[in-house]
Design a protein around this motif. Structure first.
Motif, PDB file in Angstrom:
ATOM      1  N   GLU A 152      55.218  29.575  43.648  1.00  0.00           N
ATOM      2  CA  GLU A 152      54.752  28.951  42.413  1.00  0.00           C
ATOM      3  C   GLU A 152      53.272  29.254  42.166  1.00  0.00           C
ATOM      4  N   LYS A 153      52.456  29.169  43.196  1.00  0.00           N
ATOM      5  CA  LYS A 153      51.033  29.470  43.052  1.00  0.00           C
ATOM      6  C   LYS A 153      50.824  30.934  42.666  1.00  0.00           C
ATOM      7  N   ALA A 154      51.592  31.812  43.312  1.00  0.00           N
ATOM      8  CA  ALA A 154      51.466  33.247  43.028  1.00  0.00           C
ATOM      9  C   ALA A 154      51.887  33.547  41.592  1.00  0.00           C
ATOM     10  N   TYR A 155      52.914  32.852  41.114  1.00  0.00           N
ATOM     11  CA  TYR A 155      53.398  33.082  39.752  1.00  0.00           C
ATOM     12  C   TYR A 155      52.395  32.564  38.721  1.00  0.00           C
ATOM     13  N   ILE A 156      51.839  31.390  38.979  1.00  0.00           N
ATOM     14  CA  ILE A 156      50.832  30.839  38.064  1.00  0.00           C
ATOM     15  C   ILE A 156      49.617  31.768  37.997  1.00  0.00           C
ATOM     16  N   TYR A 157      49.216  32.290  39.157  1.00  0.00           N
ATOM     17  CA  TYR A 157      48.090  33.227  39.207  1.00  0.00           C
ATOM     18  C   TYR A 157      48.426  34.483  38.406  1.00  0.00           C
ATOM     19  N   TYR A 158      49.664  34.964  38.572  1.00  0.00           N
ATOM     20  CA  TYR A 158      50.101  36.177  37.867  1.00  0.00           C
ATOM     21  C   TYR A 158      50.022  35.977  36.355  1.00  0.00           C
ATOM     22  N   LEU A 159      50.534  34.844  35.881  1.00  0.00           N
ATOM     23  CA  LEU A 159      50.524  34.585  34.441  1.00  0.00           C
ATOM     24  C   LEU A 159      49.101  34.492  33.880  1.00  0.00           C
ATOM     25  N   GLY A 160      48.189  34.001  34.697  1.00  0.00           N
ATOM     26  CA  GLY A 160      46.818  33.860  34.240  1.00  0.00           C
ATOM     27  C   GLY A 160      46.027  35.133  34.288  1.00  0.00           C
ATOM     28  N   HIS A 161      46.516  36.149  34.982  1.00  0.00           N
ATOM     29  CA  HIS A 161      45.748  37.384  35.136  1.00  0.00           C
ATOM     30  C   HIS A 161      46.451  38.643  34.644  1.00  0.00           C
ATOM     31  N   LYS A 162      47.697  38.497  34.142  1.00  0.00           N
ATOM     32  CA  LYS A 162      48.355  39.722  33.687  1.00  0.00           C
ATOM     33  C   LYS A 162      47.737  40.201  32.387  1.00  0.00           C
ATOM     34  N   SER A 163      47.679  41.506  32.240  1.00  0.00           N
ATOM     35  CA  SER A 163      47.040  42.080  31.065  1.00  0.00           C
ATOM     36  C   SER A 163      48.030  42.218  29.923  1.00  0.00           C
TER      37      SER A 163
END
Length: 246
Positions: A235-246
């Motif tokens: 969940e943390k990795a996914y939230i991070y991904y959504l916040g940093h994907k271009s």
């Protein structure tokens, strides 16, 4: 007449087996030489072929002996009984195959921390897909095909195996941290697969994820038991991904 070695070559059955059939009275030689060597004819060859065929379809030697000796044997009844037995064995072997696949895929996810108890718990419960189907109203899925696309621990299909491998890789590399490039690449692939397999099912996936994070709900829906640590990490990795994907 054929000596036993010739009879072996014609039949493809070992000398040891032929002698054993003689010993139990299943296939007697037509006669013996003065030196005591067994002799066989084409009649015995035909009978041996019958014996081997009946063995192939699952009959025991004791049954075969009675079947071939009795002129009044009920072949239809025997064959129907054997068919029922084979069908029941197929079902039993199918369950064994399912358990073996779950064990293999469980190890792929959990590695050294895998415990056979997880599979034993699942083995005694109803199929998770059926449980989810019976709770359609609460899970918010639009299309029944969404259930078919869910990764199954007992499956050998490429989609399920990829999901298993992705989760296994996440767990293996958790020590790198959820923002690590390797972890984020795995999450990215998960996001792509989610779009490929579950288009327009966001409400269902969100509900399913909420259930997955709860040990009680996971057990209720008979979902494969996953450690809370890996779920929180994902969940943390996914939230991070959504916040940093271009």
């Amino acid at each position: 007449m054929f000596h036993i070695n010739e009879f072996k070559k014609l039949s493809g059955v070992s000398v040891r087996t032929i002698r054993y059939y003689d010993k139990i009275g299943l296939l007697k030689p037509v006669s013996k030489t003065e030196g005591g060597h067994r002799l066989y004819s084409y009649t015995e060859l035909k009978k041996l072929q019958q014996i081997q065929f009946l063995k192939t379809i699952g009959f025991q030697l004791s049954e075969i002996k009675m079947m071939l000796e009795s002129e009044e044997w009920d072949w239809s009844n025997s064959l129907m009984k054997q068919l029922s037995y084979v069908i029941s064995e197929q079902d039993r072997l199918s369950k064994i195959e399912t358990s073996l696949r779950e064990l293999i895929n469980g190890i792929a996810i959990d590695g050294e921390e895998f415990r056979i108890k997880k599979i034993m718990d699942l083995y005694n419960n109803q199929d998770s897909k059926e449980v989810l189907k019976n709770n359609r109203d609460t899970l918010n899925f639009k299309n029944m095909e969404a259930l078919e696309k869910l990764p199954k621990m007992s499956s050998s299909d490429s989609d399920s195996l990829e999901w298993v491998a992705l989760v296994g890789q996440l767990k293996k590399h958790m020590h790198l941290g959820y923002s690590n490039t390797r972890i984020q690449n795995i999450i990215k692939r998960m996001e792509v697969k989610k779009g490929e397999d579950f288009n327009d099912e966001d409400a269902f996936l969100d509900k399913l994820w909420d259930n997955r994070k709860s040990p009680e709900e996971s057990e209720k829906y008979n979902l494969y038991p996953m450690d809370q640590e890996i779920l929180n990490f994902m969940e943390k990795a996914y939230i991070y991904y959504l916040g940093h994907k271009s």
